[in-house]
Design a protein around this motif. Sequence first.
Motif, short mmCIF file in Angstrom:
data_model
loop_
_atom_site.label_atom_id
_atom_site.label_comp_id
_atom_site.label_asym_id
_atom_site.label_seq_id
_atom_site.Cartn_x
_atom_site.Cartn_y
_atom_site.Cartn_z
N GLY A 1 21.98 157.07 57.76
CA GLY A 1 21.26 157.34 56.52
C GLY A 1 19.88 157.94 56.70
O GLY A 1 19.36 158.59 55.79
N ASN B 1 31.07 159.81 49.52
CA ASN B 1 29.80 159.76 48.79
C ASN B 1 29.57 158.38 48.18
O ASN B 1 28.97 158.25 47.11
N ALA B 2 30.03 157.34 48.84
CA ALA B 2 29.81 155.98 48.33
C ALA B 2 28.31 155.70 48.26
O ALA B 2 27.56 156.04 49.18
N ASP B 3 27.89 155.09 47.17
CA ASP B 3 26.47 154.78 46.94
C ASP B 3 25.61 156.03 47.05
O ASP B 3 24.45 155.97 47.46
N ASN B 4 26.19 157.18 46.68
CA ASN B 4 25.47 158.46 46.68
C ASN B 4 24.93 158.83 48.06
O ASN B 4 23.83 159.39 48.20
N ALA B 5 25.71 158.53 49.11
CA ALA B 5 25.28 158.79 50.48
C ALA B 5 24.99 160.27 50.71
O ALA B 5 23.99 160.63 51.34
N THR C 1 36.17 159.51 47.50
CA THR C 1 35.24 158.43 47.17
C THR C 1 35.81 157.68 45.98
O THR C 1 35.58 158.04 44.82
N PHE D 1 31.20 157.53 41.56
CA PHE D 1 30.31 158.50 42.18
C PHE D 1 30.98 159.88 42.21
O PHE D 1 32.21 159.98 42.29
N THR E 1 36.74 156.52 39.15
CA THR E 1 35.72 156.81 40.15
C THR E 1 34.34 156.78 39.50
O THR E 1 34.17 157.20 38.36
N THR F 1 24.37 162.55 48.35
CA THR F 1 23.23 162.92 47.51
C THR F 1 21.92 162.57 48.21
O THR F 1 20.96 163.36 48.22
N ASN F 2 21.88 161.41 48.83
CA ASN F 2 20.69 160.99 49.57
C ASN F 2 20.47 161.86 50.82
O ASN F 2 19.32 162.11 51.21
N SER G 1 36.92 153.94 43.91
CA SER G 1 36.25 152.69 43.55
C SER G 1 37.24 151.60 43.17
O SER G 1 36.95 150.75 42.33
#
Length: 410
Positions: free
Chosen positions: A165, A185-189, A327, A302, A300, A191-192, A329
């Motif tokens: 990360g 892209n779990a937990d907006n990985a 991704t 994210f 989903t 995007t981060n 959920s």
Amino acid sequence: MSIHQIFPDTRKYTFGKAGLPIFILTAPALAISLLSNNPLQQELETWHYAAPMLPFIMLAVVDGMRRLEKLHLNHFYAHGRNKKWGDKNQISIMLTIILLCSSFTYHYFRGYSPLSKPFHLPNVTQHHAIGDEIAATIPQSASVMAQAELVPHISQREHVSIWTGDFSSDIDYIFFDISHPKFINADNAQTNLISTMIYESNFGLMVSRDGYLLLKREATRKPTQDGFQDFLFADNQQAQSKFVPAKFGDILSLVGMDVHVNRKEEAEVSLYFHVLQQPNDDYFIHLYLLDDMGHVKGATVFQQPVLVWWPTHLWQAGQIIKVRFNTLSWWTADRTDVFSYAVGISYEADPWDVDSRLHVVCQRTNRILILHEQEKKPCLILADNLVYLQDFKRMACMVYAVKGNDENNR
């Protein structure tokens, strides 16, 4: 030491002790794995953590078969039964057949060899060759950080670490494949990751090609190059892998689908969208989980990786965009019935906001097909805003696309 010294010939053979004395020796390794807080260590069938137990398990099987054999012989001799069925060789053959049948049955449903039902050959593409080419440009003496799936490709470097990360200041190169199915892209990985690339001034982009990103410390900062997004473009032939004619408003048309199943993991799909006209906004494409009655049970949360790196306002009219939904959920491992997937496109991030979904029509008939409550299986279009995609089922905990639909393994 002979086998008879290991397994002494006594008359105290009981079914309850068959193989148990030796199997108990696996207890320490078994306890370490099952009580670990690492979920991977609990997957004894998949990873190598069961290796210390295997010698004792095999010896326990030998011991168990010998004890059962003696138990059977003693029973027949004691009761004066037909000695034909008490023959030692016949008993050994019978136990061996039972063992082999059990092993082959288990292996067929859950094994890893070409004889097993879940087996599939890996599909090596030009994308993999590009990755090897980029990895070869990293010096052997370099310190490299990469996502877990790329670590084997850079293993000969002096120092290798897995990206979790953040960007480490003592790393020379950072290597990503944002198109990899496991890079979710779990937990907006993801995007981060984009935010980190923007604000982390110590690293510049060296290569951006077909979904691969290679960053170098103190390199000149520049945007992604032409060709970075090549992995998401498809042609008409690729899109026809599973034809699903459905039109979302006047903007997008769903023209194809691939199904990806990988053992006990959640089933994934890749959808092909034909861009009818360039969207002015960034839409949210949600995948939905349906039960065997066609009722929505999950969605989903994210954005999928493709939509993070190439949002819909960048899609050009005439293009066919491939979106892989990796991704998810939900968890279907406890389901014994058939479940299904559907897709919807929305103005809003909330997948449960029905009013924000785009209207869908079936292109073949140009009319809406409504799901009737009394029908057990969904129609193509559900309630004029969702498109039914595929049925799935689990067998021995493994996921399979229901027979009659295309199934493409990873």
